[in-house]
Design an enzyme around this catalytic site. Structure first.
Site, mmCIF file in Angstrom:
data_model
loop_
_atom_site.group_PDB
_atom_site.id
_atom_site.type_symbol
_atom_site.label_atom_id
_atom_site.label_comp_id
_atom_site.label_asym_id
_atom_site.label_seq_id
_atom_site.Cartn_x
_atom_site.Cartn_y
_atom_site.Cartn_z
ATOM 1 N N GLY A 150 0.808 -1.227 0.000
ATOM 2 C CA GLY A 150 0.000 0.000 0.000
ATOM 3 C C GLY A 150 0.830 1.260 0.000
ATOM 4 O O GLY A 150 0.619 2.144 0.833
ATOM 5 N N ALA A 151 1.778 1.359 -0.963
ATOM 6 C CA ALA A 151 2.671 2.535 -0.947
ATOM 7 C C ALA A 151 2.390 3.498 -2.097
ATOM 8 O O ALA A 151 3.241 4.284 -2.458
ATOM 9 C CB ALA A 151 4.125 2.079 -0.974
ATOM 10 N N ALA A 155 -10.451 -3.964 16.048
ATOM 11 C CA ALA A 155 -10.166 -5.399 16.172
ATOM 12 C C ALA A 155 -9.037 -5.805 15.223
ATOM 13 O O ALA A 155 -8.142 -6.583 15.586
ATOM 14 C CB ALA A 155 -11.428 -6.202 15.879
ATOM 15 N N LYS A 195 -6.622 -3.930 14.085
ATOM 16 C CA LYS A 195 -5.339 -3.357 14.498
ATOM 17 C C LYS A 195 -4.829 -3.991 15.797
ATOM 18 O O LYS A 195 -3.622 -4.097 16.010
ATOM 19 C CB LYS A 195 -5.463 -1.828 14.638
ATOM 20 N N ILE A 224 -2.519 10.843 12.070
ATOM 21 C CA ILE A 224 -1.531 11.190 11.044
ATOM 22 C C ILE A 224 -2.275 11.822 9.866
ATOM 23 O O ILE A 224 -3.303 11.295 9.426
ATOM 24 C CB ILE A 224 -0.783 9.921 10.544
ATOM 25 N N VAL A 230 -3.424 -7.679 -1.124
ATOM 26 C CA VAL A 230 -2.691 -8.397 -0.084
ATOM 27 C C VAL A 230 -3.604 -9.142 0.897
ATOM 28 O O VAL A 230 -3.128 -9.909 1.717
ATOM 29 C CB VAL A 230 -1.708 -7.466 0.663
ATOM 30 N N TYR A 286 -12.173 -1.907 12.668
ATOM 31 C CA TYR A 286 -10.806 -1.379 12.525
ATOM 32 C C TYR A 286 -9.994 -1.655 13.799
ATOM 33 O O TYR A 286 -8.847 -2.104 13.745
ATOM 34 C CB TYR A 286 -10.891 0.121 12.238
ATOM 35 N N ASN A 333 1.755 -2.250 5.533
ATOM 36 C CA ASN A 333 1.155 -0.920 5.742
ATOM 37 C C ASN A 333 -0.266 -0.814 5.198
ATOM 38 O O ASN A 333 -1.062 -0.021 5.702
ATOM 39 C CB ASN A 333 2.056 0.128 5.060
HETATM 40 P P1 NAD Z 1 -4.212 5.520 2.636
HETATM 41 O O1 NAD Z 1 -5.645 5.206 2.400
HETATM 42 O O2 NAD Z 1 -3.701 6.868 2.256
HETATM 43 O O3 NAD Z 1 -3.302 4.428 1.892
HETATM 44 C C1 NAD Z 1 -3.600 3.050 1.995
HETATM 45 C C2 NAD Z 1 -2.814 2.278 0.959
HETATM 46 O O4 NAD Z 1 -3.179 0.896 1.060
HETATM 47 C C3 NAD Z 1 -3.105 2.695 -0.491
HETATM 48 O O5 NAD Z 1 -1.889 2.684 -1.223
HETATM 49 C C4 NAD Z 1 -4.025 1.569 -1.018
HETATM 50 O O6 NAD Z 1 -3.879 1.336 -2.402
HETATM 51 C C5 NAD Z 1 -3.472 0.382 -0.232
HETATM 52 N N1 NAD Z 1 -4.413 -0.736 -0.108
HETATM 53 C C6 NAD Z 1 -5.639 -0.739 0.460
HETATM 54 N N2 NAD Z 1 -6.189 -1.966 0.369
HETATM 55 C C7 NAD Z 1 -5.283 -2.753 -0.244
HETATM 56 C C8 NAD Z 1 -5.265 -4.124 -0.626
HETATM 57 N N3 NAD Z 1 -6.294 -4.939 -0.376
HETATM 58 N N4 NAD Z 1 -4.161 -4.602 -1.241
HETATM 59 C C9 NAD Z 1 -3.104 -3.795 -1.513
HETATM 60 N N5 NAD Z 1 -3.067 -2.497 -1.169
HETATM 61 C C10 NAD Z 1 -4.140 -1.991 -0.548
HETATM 62 O O7 NAD Z 1 -3.929 5.216 4.170
HETATM 63 P P2 NAD Z 1 -2.814 5.804 5.195
HETATM 64 O O8 NAD Z 1 -3.440 6.852 6.003
HETATM 65 O O9 NAD Z 1 -1.545 6.082 4.474
HETATM 66 O O10 NAD Z 1 -2.651 4.534 6.157
HETATM 67 C C11 NAD Z 1 -1.640 3.574 5.983
HETATM 68 C C12 NAD Z 1 -1.681 2.608 7.164
HETATM 69 O O11 NAD Z 1 -1.508 3.327 8.375
HETATM 70 C C13 NAD Z 1 -3.026 1.868 7.287
HETATM 71 O O12 NAD Z 1 -2.759 0.542 7.710
HETATM 72 C C14 NAD Z 1 -3.743 2.645 8.374
HETATM 73 O O13 NAD Z 1 -4.682 1.858 9.046
HETATM 74 C C15 NAD Z 1 -2.570 3.020 9.263
HETATM 75 N N6 NAD Z 1 -2.841 4.163 10.138
HETATM 76 C C16 NAD Z 1 -3.155 5.382 9.609
HETATM 77 C C17 NAD Z 1 -3.399 6.449 10.468
HETATM 78 C C18 NAD Z 1 -3.736 7.818 9.968
HETATM 79 O O14 NAD Z 1 -4.067 8.678 10.790
HETATM 80 N N7 NAD Z 1 -3.667 8.060 8.664
HETATM 81 C C19 NAD Z 1 -3.306 6.256 11.860
HETATM 82 C C20 NAD Z 1 -2.983 5.010 12.350
HETATM 83 C C21 NAD Z 1 -2.745 3.970 11.479
#
Ligand code: NAD
Length: 248
Positions: A12-13, A157, A159, A188, A64, A155, A90
């Site tokens: 997910g990058a 559960a 995490k 974030i 994934v 979510y 991620n």
């Molecule tokens: P985002 O939505 O900007 O990016 C998520 C990425 O995951 C995207 O590139 C998307 O294409 C990819 N993705 C989603 N489902 C997928 C799948 N089935 N297979 C492959 N790729 C997939 O999210 P973000 O804010 O950058 O969050 C990234 C991680 O950090 C997540 O796990 C999120 O739960 C965690 N997180 C985010 C925050 C926040 O405040 N943004 C806080 C805590 C944790």
């Protein structure tokens, strides 16, 4: 350089936190295999951005949460890059609803993308890391997995499950010098949190002692610590990356 000629898989990058991790690692000389759900403009941009930093970088289309897709993603990476040192799990989604209204589909979707994906990707890389007797896996959880949150039972559960899975894997893999750690970010600023109303953002920020939301770069630096030799004696950790939020 902290990751010179290492190879990292980052799920997910194509944007947000994953993209920042990819960029930070590339600045440290790491070659990057990353995935998203489609080969879109973002994926191409990220490839170019990373290649401009002088490393090899390739985006793959993978879901994934699907076991076979995760296996194929890792097999293709090994074919293209030759070896593998680091996995960053991620990829994640939200699909919020109060428990009394949450559907089975909402539950399954979030658990599969956020938690099952970590199982699938860990299974896919384990034989490679085991054979070479080294590796670092970093799983992105959330403070919501530690503290719970309104309308996010699925979510939370998923995490929390990541933390349990990681601690079990750290115990099972430690003797082969494979480290497994968790970064649990707080609030974030990314596209994922972009939709949150201003009022709620203000509420969150008053609960953060450091008085600012985190950035994707803050998360990337935490991942760099665990992925590199800086974190060589850490495994089974959960880093709370939340500016000191009191209930995290
Ligand atoms: P985002 O939505 O900007 O990016 C998520 C990425 O995951 C995207 O590139 C998307 O294409 C990819 N993705 C989603 N489902 C997928 C799948 N089935 N297979 C492959 N790729 C997939 O999210 P973000 O804010 O950058 O969050 C990234 C991680 O950090 C997540 O796990 C999120 O739960 C965690 N997180 C985010 C925050 C926040 O405040 N943004 C806080 C805590 C944790």
């Amino acid at each position: 350089m902290l990751l010179k000629d290492k190879v990292a898989i980052i799920t997910g990058a194509t944007r947000g936190i994953g993209r920042a991790i990819a960029k930070r690692f590339a600045q440290e000389g790491c070659h990057i295999a990353f995935c998203g759900r489609t080969r879109n403009e973002n994926m191409i941009q990220v490839e170019e951005e990373l290649q401009n930093l002088g490393v090899k970088a390739k985006g793959y289309v993978a879901d994934v949460s699907n076991y076979d897709s995760a296996q194929a993603f890792v097999a293709e990476t090994l074919k293209d890059f030759g070896h593998l040192d680091i996995l960053i799990n991620n990829a994640g989604i939200t699909d919020d609803a109060a428990l009394k209204r949450m559907t089975e589909a909402q539950w399954d979707n979030v658990i599969n993308v956020n938690l099952k994906s970590v199982f699938c990707m860990t299974k896919a890389v384990q034989p490679v890391l085991w054979k070479q007797g080294s590796g670092s896996i970093v799983n992105i959880s959330s403070v919501v997995g530690l503290a719970g949150n309104y309308n996010q039972a699925n979510y939370a559960a998923s995490k929390a499950g990541i933390i349990g899975l990681s601690k079990a894997a750290a115990k099972e893999f430690g003797a082969r010098n494979i480290r497994v750690n968790v970064v649990a970010p707080g609030f974030i600023v990314t596209e994922m949190t972009g939709d949150i109303p201003e009022q709620l953002k203000t509420y969150w920020q008053t609960r953060i002692p450091l008085r600012r939301p985190g950035t994707p770069e803050d998360v990337a630096n935490a991942c760099l610590y665990y992925a590199s030799e800086l974190g060589s004696y850490n495994t089974g950790d959960v880093m709370h990356l939340c500016g000191g939020m009191e209930d995290a």
